[in-house]
Design a protein around this motif. Structure first.
Motif, PDB file in Angstrom:
ATOM      1  N   ARG A  72     -32.539 -17.175  11.517  1.00  0.00           N
ATOM      2  CA  ARG A  72     -32.068 -17.700  12.595  1.00  0.00           C
ATOM      3  C   ARG A  72     -33.391 -18.363  13.553  1.00  0.00           C
ATOM      4  N   ALA A 125     -34.129 -21.772  12.518  1.00  0.00           N
ATOM      5  CA  ALA A 125     -33.105 -22.713  12.937  1.00  0.00           C
ATOM      6  C   ALA A 125     -33.415 -22.563  14.454  1.00  0.00           C
ATOM      7  N   PHE A 129     -32.377 -20.264  16.852  1.00  0.00           N
ATOM      8  CA  PHE A 129     -31.213 -19.432  17.578  1.00  0.00           C
ATOM      9  C   PHE A 129     -31.916 -18.140  18.047  1.00  0.00           C
ATOM     10  N   PRO A 185     -33.053 -25.383  19.152  1.00  0.00           N
ATOM     11  CA  PRO A 185     -32.408 -25.849  17.864  1.00  0.00           C
ATOM     12  C   PRO A 185     -31.973 -27.017  17.678  1.00  0.00           C
ATOM     13  N   ASN A 186     -31.692 -27.746  18.682  1.00  0.00           N
ATOM     14  CA  ASN A 186     -31.130 -29.271  18.591  1.00  0.00           C
ATOM     15  C   ASN A 186     -32.237 -30.402  18.657  1.00  0.00           C
ATOM     16  N   VAL A 202     -33.403 -29.040  10.807  1.00  0.00           N
ATOM     17  CA  VAL A 202     -33.094 -28.074  10.194  1.00  0.00           C
ATOM     18  C   VAL A 202     -31.606 -27.683   9.948  1.00  0.00           C
ATOM     19  N   GLY A 203     -31.002 -27.866   8.677  1.00  0.00           N
ATOM     20  CA  GLY A 203     -29.745 -27.638   8.416  1.00  0.00           C
ATOM     21  C   GLY A 203     -29.219 -26.257   8.235  1.00  0.00           C
ATOM     22  N   MET A 204     -28.134 -25.937   8.756  1.00  0.00           N
ATOM     23  CA  MET A 204     -27.851 -24.564   8.569  1.00  0.00           C
ATOM     24  C   MET A 204     -26.276 -24.385   8.048  1.00  0.00           C
ATOM     25  N   PHE A 239     -23.257 -21.668   7.512  1.00  0.00           N
ATOM     26  CA  PHE A 239     -22.860 -20.291   8.076  1.00  0.00           C
ATOM     27  C   PHE A 239     -21.756 -19.654   7.037  1.00  0.00           C
ATOM     28  N   ALA A 260     -17.817 -22.559   9.784  1.00  0.00           N
ATOM     29  CA  ALA A 260     -18.196 -23.170  11.142  1.00  0.00           C
ATOM     30  C   ALA A 260     -17.913 -24.753  11.014  1.00  0.00           C
ATOM     31  N   ALA A 282     -24.353 -30.486   6.815  1.00  0.00           N
ATOM     32  CA  ALA A 282     -25.768 -30.209   7.138  1.00  0.00           C
ATOM     33  C   ALA A 282     -26.709 -31.311   6.317  1.00  0.00           C
TER      34      ALA A 282
END
Ligand SMILES: Nc1ncnc2c1ncn2[C@@H]1O[C@H](COP(=O)(O)OP(=O)(O)OP(=O)(O)O)[C@@H](O)[C@H]1O
Ligand SMILES: [Mg+2]
Lengths: 295, 353
Positions: free
Chosen positions: B47, B50, B52, B72-73, B77-79, B81, B85, B147
């Motif tokens: 995180r 990313a 967060f 984050p935006n 970087v692709g996340m 979950f 999500a 992602a």
């Protein structure tokens, strides 16, 4: 072998029978106080005062100005308080769920809402008369200490606006009760996934959170609408019948102080049932839509 | 210079240190797994990459750019979950196109990239379905495509397979790995499943209580665990208390039974108390060929585990497991009998505490 099967079958039958026993009171209750009265409502609305069949009552729903106005007024006050209470209640629910206010405040608000959403009728009307009536203590405080004479400024508790204000008192808590769980249903991962993909907070709300919540919000507002539409005692206690909403008109027709035409009263009740049924159908349609998404 | 680097990254929540002085350099196109027990700080580290979570101290760089404090935006970087999500109000195609749409890419780019991604994950037939109409495995593939559609610099996967059932887990992890290789994308994969980490990664970071225990290839991690924790966590292992008998010859004694270890006792003194570890599959029955460590073992129990047979033996007073591959011609010893078993010097690991 065959013996066992027979035995287990008869066993099952007895269990079934006993299970049904538990719901008998409910069905009895529904029969006596829901089904039979509805039947009576339908038959009575097609009955003339002399007992003969008539379509007159139904026709009057659409032609007699007082009645048409009553529906208009009821729809207006229900819509205004559903939207107003809806927005206010949504914002409150938002701030104690996603908004991140302390947990303790949340339980206070939820408890208050549980009580307040059921606070209606004579006590509610009296509470408002005592605070915001002509001689209400808040009216006095505002006039004596802040120099604001709300009645001179045009406010009147016994008007459409006043009645709307009173309705709001039970409308917004109902919204809080419905929206808090819906807002809890917004997953943190959705927000994070959106941010991760480059969305701003506004884009997340516009494209994800709002569309997900919209059916719940509209559904809840419909429920609020129905809630206000069916209210009687609050309006009667506050205005004594000067604001002729549908429920008050029905009361007048059936009790008959001045007007007396039970058949017409019943027909108006049928009109109400129809409006409520449409609202509830809309509510459950919207509810089903979100449930499908959120499962 | 490495592609993604975490230097001295520490994260505290209040007074608790959750990630402690984490240092890692990852090359472009490398697939790195974070492996460790629950609560060891894997997700927190991910995180932070990313955006967060913000590190309490330390620095995170991608392609030489410091991204430690970027929102984050603002990162690319692709996340992925664990819970997929996916946005429930959007179709598969809309979900995949979301990142491009919010970044205001032209409609034509969005369309063609979405089509490309959908064919990458073989969900052409489901493009207009909603997430609730898909299976868990399909949903996770959509989230992978979503992602990847943004062409991220790094792909982060937080236990993406743990909500799926065993069969899909294995096939999807192979699919993830092959897509990652084909696109040459740099990836960090979080898991607490050692088999998953061993099978999928270029390198594994074994974590314990916020600290890196060991970093290495799956081969290194499995065959040469540096610490007792790694040895125990990766693969199954026999560990026993032992005492150094002759440091120069690598001779150790496990409750009276002597073993020779190829390495690891040089810096110790005679009489030092140590821990030795031997993997179950390194034991075998001492047949004709003579080996270094030949000891008597009493057969206590035999369990079939499918492709392997696990034999519980008692050597001296210490219990060990030994694994042998199953085959229809296998002649198993009788329970209660005494057999000679052996393991090579290299199989006897001496562990740091
Ligand atoms: N926001 C937070 N506030 C306080 N403590 C946190 C927070 N997030 C994580 N922690 C703590 O940090 C530790 C590491 O959490 P983390 O989620 O990184 O573990 P993990 O390795 O991903 O474990 P798992 O395998 O269970 O997902 C845990 O003890 C957790 O309780
Ligand atoms: Mg985790």
């Amino acid at each position: 072998m065959a013996q066992t099967i027979v035995n287990s079958k008869s066993n099952k039958a007895t269990t079934n029978w006993k299970v049904w026993l538990g719901v008998v009171p409910f069905f009895l209750f529904a029969l006596l106080f829901l089904f039979l009265p509805s039947l009576r409502l339908v038959t009575a609305s097609f009955t003339a005062p002399d007992g003969s069949f008539t379509l007159d009552n139904i026709r009057q729903l659409f032609t007699v100005p007082v009645i048409v106005n009553a529906y208009k007024l009821s729809i207006q006050i229900s819509a205004v308080t559903a939207i107003g209470g809806g927005i206010f209640g949504f914002l409150l629910a938002y701030s104690v769920t996603v908004g991140g206010l302390p947990k303790s405040l949340r339980s206070v608000l939820i408890t208050f809402s549980g009580v307040a959403s059921n606070f209606a009728g004579v006590p509610l009307a009296f509470a408002f008369v005592a605070t915001l009536g002509r001689q209400g203590f808040i009216t006095h405080i505002l006039r004596d200490y802040f120099g604001m004479d709300v009645y001179a400024a045009g406010f009147n508790l016994y008007s459409f606006a006043g009645l709307s204000l009173v309705y709001m008192y039970f409308q917004f808590p109902l919204m809080v009760l419905i929206m808090a769980p819906a807002l809890d249903g917004l997953k943190r991962e959705w927000r994070e996934a959106a941010e991760n993909l480059g969305a701003s907070t506004t884009q997340y709300w516009l494209r994800v959170a709002m569309p997900v919540l919209l059916p719940s919000i509209l559904g809840a507002m419909i429920l609020l609408f129905g809630n206000a539409f069916g209210a009687y005692a609050t309006a009667y206690a506050l205005t004594g019948g000067r604001i002729g909403i549908v429920t008050i008109q029905i009361g007048a027709q059936i009790r008959g102080d001045v007007l007396y035409n039970p058949g017409l009263g019943y027909a108006m009740a049928i009109g109400m049932v129809v409006i409520m049924a449409i609202s509830l159908a809309g509510y459950s349609w919207l509810q089903a839509k979100t449930e499908r998404w959120l499962k | 210079m490495s592609y993604l680097s975490l230097s001295n990254v520490t994260k505290q929540f209040g007074d608790t240190v959750v990630v402690d002085n984490f240092n890692l350099d990852i090359d472009k196109g490398e697939f790195v797994s974070f492996l460790g027990p629950s609560g060891c700080g894997k997700t927190t580290t991910l995180r932070m990459v990313a955006g967060f979570e913000v590190p309490t101290s330390g620095k995170i760089m991608i392609e030489g750019v410091d991204i430690t404090d970027k929102a984050p935006n603002q990162r690319n970087v692709g996340m992925i979950f664990q819970s997929y999500a996916l946005f429930p109000n959007m179709t598969v195609a809309q979900n995949i196109g979301f990142g491009l749409t919010v970044r205001k890419e032209p409609e034509s780019v969005v369309k063609s990239r979405v089509a490309e991604m959908i064919s990458l994950i073989n969900l052409e037939a489901h493009a207009n379905k909603y997430p609730y109409q898909l299976s868990g495995g399909q949903q996770q593939r959509v989230s992978l495509a979503r992602a990847l559609a943004n062409r991220p610099q790094v792909l982060l996967l937080d236990e993406p397979l743990s909500a799926l059932d065993a069969k899909i887990r294995v096939s999807l992890r192979a699919e993830i790995r092959s897509i990652q290789k084909a696109l040459g994308i740099t990836a960090i994969f979080v898991t607490h499943d050692q088999e998953e980490a061993l099978s999928i990664s270029d390198r594994i970071v074994v974590m314990n209580a916020g600290e890196m225990e060991q970093v290495g290839t799956p081969f290194e991690i499995y065959n040469f665990p540096k610490t007792r924790f790694v040895a125990n966590f990766v693969g199954s292992l026999n560990t026993a208390d032992a005492e150094v008998v002759d440091p120069t010859k690598g001779l150790v004694s496990v409750d009276g039974v002597q073993f020779t270890s190829a390495e690891g006792t040089k810096e110790r003194k005679k009489g030092d108390k140590i821990k030795v570890a031997i993997r179950p599959e390194r034991f075998s029955f001492a047949a004709l060929q003579h080996k270094d460590n030949v000891v008597d073992a009493k057969i206590e129990n035999i369990t079939f585990l499918g492709s392997v047979v696990r034999i519980q033996v008692k050597i001296g007073n210490t219990n060990f497991n030994m694994d042998t591959f199953n085959n229809p011609f296998l002649e198993l010893p009788k329970i209660g009998s005494i057999e000679q078993v052996t393991c090579s010097k290299e199989a006897v690991l001496v562990l740091d505490e």
